[in-house]
Design a protein around this motif. Sequence first.
Motif, PDB file in Angstrom:
ATOM      1  N   ILE A 155      28.968  22.590   9.340  1.00 30.98           N
ATOM      2  CA  ILE A 155      29.562  21.775   8.307  1.00 30.98           C
ATOM      3  C   ILE A 155      29.165  20.387   8.226  1.00 30.98           C
ATOM      4  N   LEU A 156      29.304  19.584   9.356  1.00 30.14           N
ATOM      5  CA  LEU A 156      29.052  18.350   9.668  1.00 30.14           C
ATOM      6  C   LEU A 156      27.386  17.930   9.052  1.00 30.14           C
ATOM      7  N   PHE A 157      26.609  18.804   9.628  1.00 30.13           N
ATOM      8  CA  PHE A 157      25.056  18.566   9.024  1.00 30.13           C
ATOM      9  C   PHE A 157      25.103  18.770   7.669  1.00 30.13           C
ATOM     10  N   VAL A 158      25.658  19.803   6.955  1.00 34.28           N
ATOM     11  CA  VAL A 158      25.568  19.699   5.555  1.00 34.28           C
ATOM     12  C   VAL A 158      26.262  18.659   4.848  1.00 34.28           C
ATOM     13  N   LEU A 159      27.241  18.162   5.146  1.00 35.02           N
ATOM     14  CA  LEU A 159      28.143  17.232   4.583  1.00 35.02           C
ATOM     15  C   LEU A 159      27.300  16.083   4.627  1.00 35.02           C
ATOM     16  N   ILE A 160      26.628  15.582   5.997  1.00 34.98           N
ATOM     17  CA  ILE A 160      25.985  14.489   6.175  1.00 34.98           C
ATOM     18  C   ILE A 160      24.769  14.337   5.085  1.00 34.98           C
ATOM     19  N   VAL A 165      22.100  12.591   0.178  1.00 36.18           N
ATOM     20  CA  VAL A 165      21.198  12.668  -1.143  1.00 36.18           C
ATOM     21  C   VAL A 165      22.241  12.144  -2.268  1.00 36.18           C
ATOM     22  N   LYS A 166      23.210  12.042  -2.120  1.00 36.23           N
ATOM     23  CA  LYS A 166      24.335  11.721  -3.144  1.00 36.23           C
ATOM     24  C   LYS A 166      24.337  10.233  -3.432  1.00 36.23           C
ATOM     25  N   TRP A 167      24.873   9.504  -2.284  1.00 38.16           N
ATOM     26  CA  TRP A 167      24.955   8.195  -2.347  1.00 38.16           C
ATOM     27  C   TRP A 167      24.046   7.209  -1.714  1.00 38.16           C
ATOM     28  N   LYS A 168      23.227   7.635  -0.801  1.00 34.62           N
ATOM     29  CA  LYS A 168      21.909   6.815  -0.229  1.00 34.62           C
ATOM     30  C   LYS A 168      22.897   5.744   0.427  1.00 34.62           C
ATOM     31  N   ALA A 169      23.837   5.601   1.178  1.00 35.94           N
ATOM     32  CA  ALA A 169      24.330   4.557   1.710  1.00 35.94           C
ATOM     33  C   ALA A 169      23.424   4.207   2.886  1.00 35.94           C
ATOM     34  N   HIS A 170      23.840   2.979   3.705  1.00 40.58           N
ATOM     35  CA  HIS A 170      22.965   2.671   4.870  1.00 40.58           C
ATOM     36  C   HIS A 170      23.217   3.632   5.754  1.00 40.58           C
ATOM     37  N   PRO A 171      22.032   4.222   6.409  1.00 41.09           N
ATOM     38  CA  PRO A 171      22.219   5.224   7.516  1.00 41.09           C
ATOM     39  C   PRO A 171      23.105   5.060   8.545  1.00 41.09           C
ATOM     40  N   VAL A 172      23.410   3.719   9.041  1.00 41.82           N
ATOM     41  CA  VAL A 172      24.436   3.171   9.900  1.00 41.82           C
ATOM     42  C   VAL A 172      25.729   3.858   9.623  1.00 41.82           C
ATOM     43  N   PHE A 173      25.943   3.878   8.167  1.00 41.95           N
ATOM     44  CA  PHE A 173      27.284   4.592   8.053  1.00 41.95           C
ATOM     45  C   PHE A 173      27.414   6.035   8.146  1.00 41.95           C
ATOM     46  N   TYR A 174      26.274   6.817   8.007  1.00 41.54           N
ATOM     47  CA  TYR A 174      26.426   8.096   8.402  1.00 41.54           C
ATOM     48  C   TYR A 174      26.319   8.396   9.917  1.00 41.54           C
ATOM     49  N   VAL A 175      25.643   7.520  10.506  1.00 43.68           N
ATOM     50  CA  VAL A 175      25.641   7.692  12.082  1.00 43.68           C
ATOM     51  C   VAL A 175      26.867   7.432  12.537  1.00 43.68           C
ATOM     52  N   ALA A 179      29.459  10.261  14.399  1.00 45.66           N
ATOM     53  CA  ALA A 179      30.018  10.050  15.724  1.00 45.66           C
ATOM     54  C   ALA A 179      31.383  10.265  15.768  1.00 45.66           C
ATOM     55  N   ALA A 180      32.305   9.778  14.787  1.00 43.78           N
ATOM     56  CA  ALA A 180      33.574   9.668  14.695  1.00 43.78           C
ATOM     57  C   ALA A 180      34.196  11.166  14.282  1.00 43.78           C
ATOM     58  N   ALA A 181      33.274  11.772  13.287  1.00 41.56           N
ATOM     59  CA  ALA A 181      33.555  13.276  13.257  1.00 41.56           C
ATOM     60  C   ALA A 181      33.254  14.210  14.708  1.00 41.56           C
ATOM     61  N   MET A 183      33.475  13.136  17.500  1.00 42.55           N
ATOM     62  CA  MET A 183      34.509  12.786  18.681  1.00 42.55           C
ATOM     63  C   MET A 183      35.851  13.686  18.295  1.00 42.55           C
ATOM     64  N   ILE A 184      36.037  13.869  16.821  1.00 38.81           N
ATOM     65  CA  ILE A 184      37.313  14.590  16.431  1.00 38.81           C
ATOM     66  C   ILE A 184      37.318  16.185  16.533  1.00 38.81           C
ATOM     67  N   PHE A 185      36.076  16.586  15.938  1.00 39.89           N
ATOM     68  CA  PHE A 185      36.083  18.068  15.636  1.00 39.89           C
ATOM     69  C   PHE A 185      35.012  18.803  16.701  1.00 39.89           C
ATOM     70  N   LEU A 186      34.117  18.195  17.301  1.00 33.10           N
ATOM     71  CA  LEU A 186      33.229  18.910  18.227  1.00 33.10           C
ATOM     72  C   LEU A 186      33.554  18.920  19.535  1.00 33.10           C
TER      73      LEU A 186
END
Length: 186
Positions: A155-160, A165-175, A179-181, A183-186
């Motif tokens: 799920i995390l992989f697909v969401l990232i 693909v949709k927003w193309k924000a800076h990769p640091v945001f996704y990293v 990382a936060a996800a 720490m919480i879910f994995l």
Amino acid sequence: MSFLTLYLIFFKIGLFTIGGGLAALPLLQNEAMKRQWFSQAEFFHMVAVSESTPGPIGVNMATYIGWDYAGIAGSLVATFGLVSPSLIIIILIARYFFHFNEKPLVQSALSGLRPAVTGLIATAAFNVLTVAVFPIQTFRENGLWGELFDPATLILFVLIVAAYVKWKAHPVFYVAAAAAAGMIFL
């Protein structure tokens, strides 16, 4: 292993890394596995750390591996070994290339490099995928399908992927978000 050997190993990797740092991953992985520096899982942890830090991934990996081998001196030797071929080649290109860059043979060589580099990057991405998302080696050892498909990781992989693909924000945001996800879910 001497510092000269460490330098030459990374010089060879730097010499054949054409197309950016990701193209260095198969070469780094090959050397790491051949010399038994790390397990495959450790290698891909290094990839994750190197990809998450500023700077080219190949240089970050060389610095990391060199540090692990011999501290600051090892990181300097490995990093200098990796960047030496680029430095030498860029100096030669700056001196001579612009006299030859319009020649058909040079253009053909550059056209041939594109699919080769794309193939190397695709191979690196596939190798990371088979460790980070679909742990095939663990599945081969245990034969348990549940270990091959971790729902939270998928799920995390697909969401990232979808968000990038949709927003193309800076990769640091996704990293940072991953990382936060993690720490919480994995």
